[in-house]
Design a protein around this motif. Structure first.
Motif, PDB file in Angstrom:
ATOM      1  N   ILE A  71       0.846  -1.213   0.000  1.00 38.28           N
ATOM      2  CA  ILE A  71       0.000   0.000   0.000  1.00 38.28           C
ATOM      3  C   ILE A  71       0.874   1.253   0.000  1.00 38.28           C
ATOM      4  N   LEU A  72       1.910   1.271   0.831  1.00 37.70           N
ATOM      5  CA  LEU A  72       2.785   2.443   0.911  1.00 37.70           C
ATOM      6  C   LEU A  72       3.566   2.637  -0.386  1.00 37.70           C
ATOM      7  N   LEU A  73       4.000   1.543  -1.002  1.00 32.43           N
ATOM      8  CA  LEU A  73       4.709   1.671  -2.276  1.00 32.43           C
ATOM      9  C   LEU A  73       3.786   2.248  -3.346  1.00 32.43           C
ATOM     10  N   ILE A  74       2.527   1.797  -3.355  1.00 29.94           N
ATOM     11  CA  ILE A  74       1.562   2.338  -4.329  1.00 29.94           C
ATOM     12  C   ILE A  74       1.309   3.814  -4.061  1.00 29.94           C
ATOM     13  N   TYR A  75       1.195   4.163  -2.757  1.00 29.48           N
ATOM     14  CA  TYR A  75       0.980   5.570  -2.416  1.00 29.48           C
ATOM     15  C   TYR A  75       2.157   6.419  -2.895  1.00 29.48           C
ATOM     16  N   CYS A  76       3.388   5.935  -2.607  1.00 26.58           N
ATOM     17  CA  CYS A  76       4.558   6.717  -2.985  1.00 26.58           C
ATOM     18  C   CYS A  76       4.694   6.838  -4.508  1.00 26.58           C
ATOM     19  N   LEU A  77       4.229   5.835  -5.223  1.00 28.58           N
ATOM     20  CA  LEU A  77       4.251   5.921  -6.682  1.00 28.58           C
ATOM     21  C   LEU A  77       3.361   7.058  -7.176  1.00 28.58           C
ATOM     22  N   GLY A  78       2.390   7.441  -6.318  1.00 23.36           N
ATOM     23  CA  GLY A  78       1.525   8.554  -6.696  1.00 23.36           C
ATOM     24  C   GLY A  78       2.269   9.865  -6.830  1.00 23.36           C
ATOM     25  N   ALA A  79       3.504   9.905  -6.319  1.00 24.87           N
ATOM     26  CA  ALA A  79       4.296  11.135  -6.437  1.00 24.87           C
ATOM     27  C   ALA A  79       4.643  11.447  -7.877  1.00 24.87           C
TER      28      ALA A  79
END
Length: 359
Positions: free
Chosen positions: A9-17
């Motif tokens: 989940i955190l990796l997907i969130y950070c990809l949102g950058a």
């Protein structure tokens, strides 16, 4: 599984950058580094490894500010191990300020950090509840096993008490028959004999003879029944306990693991063998401890008598020609059993008696 899901989940969130900054080579390198850190941290749960990996990542972040975008992933590893959360947050802010990164990224990082801490808190709470549930389940299983064992012990105790009561009742009946009916029959036989002696009528002589014969037959049958009842009422464990209790030469311990339906020949054989073996300890050994094992197996009965004597005074004990051991061997042979004698580290008698349909 929850921890790896949190990291994804955190990796997907950070990809949102990628919506806030161009996805260049540095961005891809930061993403791959975060993935490697996450999965290494998950599969190798060592604090020292987490610190080393985080140190390398922070070192890269000093020179490549794009690595700051995946700091929530690094923060999760520290949160999981409860390692310097406040310090890592300060480092994150300082790096952000050092690179003069666009302030529009600050809310993104703050939100990511908040999501990180919330995920860690929820997962930690779930793990705690799961551990408590497993502990309660294990405690419940253990209590059920203990309860089952106690119930089994109670049933065995009740069965033994019933068995013991039956044997005592048989003994009482045998005594009643012997003391009352037997005496009455004896008196009748004597009176019949006296009547025959003083009888002067030839016609009564055959009747008195038949009466005497009938009474003698009845007395024989009653004696046989009394002896059978008495033999069946012998409690092997109780008898062996009394034998060991009366043995004062040295401490003796018995392990008893036998059922209730023990053939009469085996019961009397074991009693005689143990009595003879204890007498041999007194006469021929300097032992200070005796151990007796009486056990029933599916196909055989087992008897082991051993002591720690070091001075066998009579050589006949070692070659099996002594009178006591001869008697033991004869009893074992009569039961079609097997006898082994060992003299290493003490004196040991090992006996096995095979089970038969009617022994």
């Amino acid at each position: 599984m929850s921890r790896i899901l949190d990291r994804i989940i955190l990796l997907i969130y950070c990809l949102g950058a990628v919506l806030l900054q161009e996805a260049d080579t540095a961005f891809l390198a930061a993403f791959l580094s975060a993935v490697i850190y996450s999965f290494l941290g998950y599969y190798f749960r060592q604090r020292s490894l987490h610190i080393i990996l985080a140190a390398f990542y922070i070192s890269f972040a000093i020179f490549f500010p794009t690595f700051l975008l995946f700091f929530p992933v690094i923060l999760y590893g520290f949160a999981e191990d409860k390692l310097f959360l406040s310090l890592i947050l300060v480092v994150e802010f300082c790096l952000f300020h050092f690179h003069h990164a666009p302030w529009r990224l600050l809310p993104f990082l703050i939100l990511g950090s908040a999501i990180t801490l919330w995920l860690d808190h929820q997962t930690s709470l779930y793990e705690m509840l799961d551990a408590e549930f497993k502990k309660m389940r294990d405690d419940s299983v253990e209590r059920n096993l203990l309860l089952k064992q106690k119930n089994q012990s109670l049933l065995e105790k009740q069965n033994y008490e019933i068995y013991n009561a039956v044997l005592k009742e048989r003994n009482r009946i045998a005594r009643e028959i012997h003391d009352n009916t037997g005496h009455m029959l004896s008196r009748s036989i004597l009176l019949t004999g006296a009547a025959k002696a003083i009888n002067k009528e030839e016609g009564l002589t055959p009747l008195l003879s038949q009466l005497e014969e009938t009474l003698n037959t009845a007395m024989t049958d009653i004696r046989k029944s009394v002896h059978d009842l008495h033999d069946e009422s012998v409690n092997l464990k109780e008898t062996l306990d009394n034998l060991i209790e009366s043995f004062s030469f040295c401490p003796a311990v018995m392990e008893y693991d036998m059922g209730f339906q023990i053939p009469q020949a085996v019961r009397y054989g074991f009693i005689a063998i143990i009595r003879e073996a204890l007498n041999n300890v007194i006469k021929h050994s300097n032992a200070d401890r005796v151990h007796i094992l009486v056990r029933e197996h599916p196909a055989l009965y087992q008897l082991i008598i051993e002591d720690n004597g070091t001075d066998i005074k009579t050589s006949k004990l070692t070659d099996g020609t002594g009178m006591g051991l001869t008697n033991i061997k004869d009893r074992v042979d009569s039961l079609d059993g097997n006898l082994q004698i060992q003299i290493e580290n003490g004196f040991r008698i090992f006996i096995t008696i095979p089970k038969k349909e009617a022994l």
